[in-house]
Design an enzyme around this catalytic site. Structure first.
Site, PDB file in Angstrom:
ATOM      1  N   ASP A 121      -1.989  21.683 -12.260  1.00  0.00           N
ATOM      2  CA  ASP A 121      -1.620  23.396 -12.918  1.00  0.00           C
ATOM      3  C   ASP A 121      -0.325  23.524 -12.651  1.00  0.00           C
ATOM      4  OD1 ASP A 121      -3.927  24.965 -14.524  1.00  0.00           O
ATOM      5  OD2 ASP A 121      -2.939  26.416 -13.465  1.00  0.00           O
ATOM      6  N   ASP A 174       2.040  18.008  -9.005  1.00  0.00           N
ATOM      7  CA  ASP A 174       0.573  18.934  -8.719  1.00  0.00           C
ATOM      8  C   ASP A 174       0.833  18.866 -10.526  1.00  0.00           C
ATOM      9  OD1 ASP A 174      -0.894  20.939  -8.043  1.00  0.00           O
ATOM     10  OD2 ASP A 174       0.857  22.747  -9.155  1.00  0.00           O
TER      11      ASP A 174
END
Ligand code: PLP
Ligand code: CA
Length: 304
Positions: A29, A27
């Protein structure tokens, strides 16, 4: 460690885990960066993983940028070896879905930002022209395009009542497809502020239309299908690393991947442990197999 064990691991255990995997999905952020700041050591982690023959992919629910702008961001933050093909965003995957799965014959009405519009354009999906309705156009007489066959909603800083009203009118036609880029409720900004996410705008439209959107982003499986389709990934050989339990970790579980929570983002170890004892199957599936403080912890495992 078994499935959903929520097992905190370090050095040698991380090394062993990584040795058993061929693919690492990150992922963005909260995992490799926070806003405009790279997580300490993250560029080096990505470089070393690739050097050791791992395939590294980035799976983000952030639909605000097209792939080409992500490449610039990666490079600006010190990630020197990330290619456009390695980046899978909810905007890119929404465009892929419209083109390859829904095969929409007509136009798409978009509530969304530049990233969504550019990805649809890149995919050759036709949109309703962004019209500047002006201050005097009302919900009673705003123009509607009869060729609209799908509504796509995502993060839109220019979201307004008229857009909601138009989308709602299109969705009265039960044959009009209803898609959402991602379900994210909110996101942390600098200084303790938050911004409402795509999920909050989708919720408004779901209420107004009395329909449920098909969600493209994590925790849905489509993003993994996009990657797997292009790179022939084996789920059992893949590790998903994320900072949000109900999107990233649930996504990993839904797709049959090993899952890891990193504590540099939204979710906490306490939440993960609470989910473990929950009656809700969805919460149980959101408990990670492994936990690390930060992906910086990979360095020790990767450096000889
Ligand atoms: N959507 C928006 C608008 C965001 O600002 C963010 C994070 O900053 C995200 C989604 C979540 O991105 P990711 O899936 O990389 O955590
Ligand atoms: Ca995240």
């Amino acid at each position: 460690a078994g499935r959903g064990g929520c097992h905190t691991i370090r050095g040698a255990q991380i090394k062993e885990l990584l040795q058993s995997k061929r693919n690492v999905l990150f992922d963005c952020d909260g995992v490799i960066w926070n806003g405009e700041t790279a997580v300490t050591g993250a560029p080096e982690v990505v470089r070393l993983l690739k050097q050791q023959g791992k395939r590294v992919f980035f799976v983000t629910n952030n639909c605000t940028r097209p792939r080409e702008n992500y490449v610039q961001k990666f490079s600006r933050l010190g990630f020197t070896d990330v290619a456009e093909e390695d980046i899978f965003s909810s905007a890119y995957c929404s465009a892929a879905y419209l083109r390859d799965v829904a095969r929409v014959q007509g136009k798409v009405f978009v509530i969304g930002c530049y990233g969504v519009q550019k990805e649809l354009l890149n995919a050759g999906v036709t949109m309703v022209e962004e019209d500047d309705d002006g201050p005097d156009v009302s919900i009673y007489d705003c123009p509607l395009d009869p060729d609209v066959k799908a509504v796509l909603v995502g993060y839109d800083e220019k979201f307004n009542f008229l857009k909601l009203a138009k989308a709602c009118c299109y969705l009265r036609n039960s044959e009009c497809l209803f898609l959402a880029t991602d379900p994210d409720p909110w996101h942390p900004l600098r200084g303790g502020r938050v911004t409402p996410g795509s999920g909050s705008l989708t919720a408004a439209l779901e209420t107004a239309s009395n329909r449920k959107a098909t969600v493209i982003g994590k925790p849905g499986r489509f993003m993994f299908e996009c990657i797997a389709g292009q790179f022939n990934l084996d789920p059992e050989q893949s590790l998903m690393v994320g900072d949000r339990l109900e999107t990233d970790v649930l996504f990993g579980t839904n797709c049959g991947l090993s899952t890891m929570l990193t504590l540099t983002g939204v979710s906490t170890l306490k939440e993960a442990e609470e989910y473990k004892g929950s009656d809700s199957p969805e919460k149980k599936d959101s408990v990670p197999d492994y936990v690390v403080e930060s992906i910086t912890d990979f360095l020790e495992a990767l450096e000889e």
